[in-house]
Scaffold this motif. Structure first.
Motif, PDB file in Angstrom:
ATOM      1  N   MET A   1      62.195  65.666  10.664  1.00 50.44           N
ATOM      2  CA  MET A   1      61.201  64.614  10.694  1.00 50.44           C
ATOM      3  C   MET A   1      61.733  63.442   9.873  1.00 50.44           C
ATOM      4  O   MET A   1      61.937  63.574   8.677  1.00 50.44           O
ATOM      5  N   ASP A   2      61.953  62.333  10.547  1.00 53.05           N
ATOM      6  CA  ASP A   2      62.454  61.157   9.841  1.00 53.05           C
ATOM      7  C   ASP A   2      61.299  60.386   9.187  1.00 53.05           C
ATOM      8  O   ASP A   2      60.128  60.727   9.355  1.00 53.05           O
ATOM      9  N   LYS A   3      61.674  59.384   8.434  1.00 54.03           N
ATOM     10  CA  LYS A   3      60.697  58.598   7.670  1.00 54.03           C
ATOM     11  C   LYS A   3      59.625  57.988   8.571  1.00 54.03           C
ATOM     12  O   LYS A   3      58.436  58.066   8.271  1.00 54.03           O
ATOM     13  N   MET A   6      57.219  60.596   9.994  1.00 54.48           N
ATOM     14  CA  MET A   6      56.348  61.111   8.938  1.00 54.48           C
ATOM     15  C   MET A   6      55.247  60.107   8.625  1.00 54.48           C
ATOM     16  O   MET A   6      54.076  60.457   8.551  1.00 54.48           O
ATOM     17  N   ASP A  60      54.787  70.540   8.848  1.00 58.11           N
ATOM     18  CA  ASP A  60      56.061  69.841   9.057  1.00 58.11           C
ATOM     19  C   ASP A  60      56.309  68.793   7.984  1.00 58.11           C
ATOM     20  O   ASP A  60      57.415  68.668   7.460  1.00 58.11           O
ATOM     21  N   PHE A  63      57.274  70.500   4.820  1.00 64.55           N
ATOM     22  CA  PHE A  63      58.608  71.097   4.930  1.00 64.55           C
ATOM     23  C   PHE A  63      59.700  70.049   4.717  1.00 64.55           C
ATOM     24  O   PHE A  63      60.652  70.278   3.984  1.00 64.55           O
ATOM     25  N   PHE A  64      59.548  68.920   5.360  1.00 63.71           N
ATOM     26  CA  PHE A  64      60.584  67.898   5.289  1.00 63.71           C
ATOM     27  C   PHE A  64      60.430  66.938   4.110  1.00 63.71           C
ATOM     28  O   PHE A  64      61.413  66.359   3.653  1.00 63.71           O
ATOM     29  N   TRP A  65      59.206  66.742   3.632  1.00 65.74           N
ATOM     30  CA  TRP A  65      58.959  65.710   2.622  1.00 65.74           C
ATOM     31  C   TRP A  65      58.312  66.239   1.352  1.00 65.74           C
ATOM     32  O   TRP A  65      58.080  65.473   0.425  1.00 65.74           O
TER      33      TRP A  65
END
Length: 66
Positions: A1-3, A6, A60, A63-65
């Motif tokens: 997941m990119d910025k 997100m 998600d 998880f990514f951020w």
């Protein structure tokens, strides 16, 4: 997941669960490190239960951020 994805996902969650909090939409655009705070605010002040698809988005994002 990119910025960008997100930020878009978090803004949709804000609009869906606490639409009167425009300050949070501005905050996520300016400071991606505030994502945990924003998700906590959504959880604290939401007026309805999360839909299953939104829970997956939240997982998600954490998880990514998180």
């Amino acid at each position: 997941m990119d910025k960008d994805s997100m930020q878009s996902a978090v803004i949709k969650l804000i609009e869906k669960y606490i639409p009167d909090r425009n300050d949070l939409k501005e905050l996520i655009k300016e400071d991606t490190d505030s994502v945990k705070y924003i998700l906590t605010e959504i959880d604290r002040y939401k007026t309805k239960s999360y839909e299953e698809v939104d829970l997956d988005i939240i997982k998600d994002v954490f998880f990514f951020w998180g």
